[in-house]
Design a protein around this motif. Structure first.
Motif, PDB file in Angstrom:
ATOM      1  N   LYS A 166       0.835  -1.212   0.000  1.00 41.74           N
ATOM      2  CA  LYS A 166       0.000   0.000   0.000  1.00 41.74           C
ATOM      3  C   LYS A 166       0.864   1.254   0.000  1.00 41.74           C
ATOM      4  N   SER A 167       0.477   2.233  -0.801  1.00 43.04           N
ATOM      5  CA  SER A 167       1.173   3.517  -0.727  1.00 43.04           C
ATOM      6  C   SER A 167       0.497   4.343   0.361  1.00 43.04           C
ATOM      7  N   LEU A 168       1.301   5.076   1.106  1.00 43.49           N
ATOM      8  CA  LEU A 168       0.788   5.833   2.249  1.00 43.49           C
ATOM      9  C   LEU A 168       0.897   7.326   1.995  1.00 43.49           C
ATOM     10  N   PRO A 169      -0.003   8.094   2.582  1.00 37.15           N
ATOM     11  CA  PRO A 169      -1.160   7.708   3.390  1.00 37.15           C
ATOM     12  C   PRO A 169      -2.183   6.897   2.579  1.00 37.15           C
ATOM     13  N   ASP A 170      -2.931   6.048   3.273  1.00 37.69           N
ATOM     14  CA  ASP A 170      -3.924   5.213   2.608  1.00 37.69           C
ATOM     15  C   ASP A 170      -5.243   5.981   2.479  1.00 37.69           C
ATOM     16  N   PHE A 171      -5.253   6.903   1.520  1.00 31.42           N
ATOM     17  CA  PHE A 171      -6.441   7.748   1.318  1.00 31.42           C
ATOM     18  C   PHE A 171      -7.686   6.915   1.016  1.00 31.42           C
ATOM     19  N   ASP A 172      -7.508   5.832   0.264  1.00 28.71           N
ATOM     20  CA  ASP A 172      -8.666   5.000  -0.120  1.00 28.71           C
ATOM     21  C   ASP A 172      -9.332   4.382   1.104  1.00 28.71           C
TER      22      ASP A 172
END
Length: 229
Positions: A166-172
């Protein structure tokens, strides 16, 4: 002591700053974390997230802000280490921490209990304590809501085997939680710029925690050094 309602109101749409340094880090010291918390307070922070009873005691002498307390305790053979067992929860409750954050992932726990078993015991023992669920996935968050956690954190997204890509921040994840659950969502994990924090709040999140980008000068320096190498 604040009431549950006071604590939640004080951090709503405000910034919680995580002031932590592990034993192997250069700033590891209750005194330094106390000064760090005071600096965050002067900058406008409305809450502090802190690790260990010693740090929390010191921070309480420097700022009068709600504290989200954890104890990072590694048990050999287990990945769960944020307030992993009743022993750590007891210590934080004894200290009088405003909110306690617990690893709420679905990973095996060092006490041999499931999260459901542990938290059922915890809620029975500490009826008036606020608890935050540190989750890594949407499914874990839903389970934590069902169990009765007071707030849901996205803290562990990107830090478990299942979410490491996951790329952070995890906006999704933040957006999905904000739109589907009624429990306050606290965004945490990888928020590294004011622009990212604004985007998080634009999604409608209840509150947010920023740590490394503010309180870890070694990590910040490394980030800058990458730009010149």
């Amino acid at each position: 002591m604040y009431t549950k309602k006071n604590i939640l109101e004080m951090i709503q749409k405000k910034l919680v700053v995580s002031c932590q340094a592990l034993p192997e880090e250069p700033l590891h010291s209750p005194f330094i974390m106390g000064r760090m918390a005071y600096a965050a307070y002067l900058g406008g922070a409305s809450g502090i997230r802190a690790n260990s009873v010693a740090d929390i005691k010191e921070i309480k002498t420097t700022v009068d802000l709600p504290i989200i307390g954890i104890i990072k305790q590694v048990y050999e053979g287990f990945d769960v280490f944020i307030t992993p067992t009743m022993k750590e929860i007891d210590a934080l409750c004894l200290e009088g921490v405003d909110m306690i954050a617990i690893d709420a992932t679905d990973r095996p726990r060092p006490d041999g209990l499931t999260l459901t078993e542990l938290f059922t015991q915890v809620k029975a023992k500490y009826k008036d304590q606020l608890f935050m669920a540190d989750c890594s996935t949407y499914e874990e968050a839903l389970k934590a809501v069902e169990l009765g956690f007071d707030t849901i954190g996205t803290t562990l997204s990107g830090y478990t085997a299942a979410t490491k890509e996951k790329s952070l921040p995890d906006f999704d994840l933040v957006e999905k939680l904000v739109n589907t659950i009624s429990v306050p969502v606290i965004a945490e994990g990888g928020i590294s710029t004011p622009e990212e924090l604004k985007r998080i709040y634009d999604l409608g999140v209840y509150s947010a925690v920023v740590g490394s980008a503010i309180t870890r000068p070694m990590d910040i320096t490394l980030k800058f050094m990458k730009a010149v190498h």
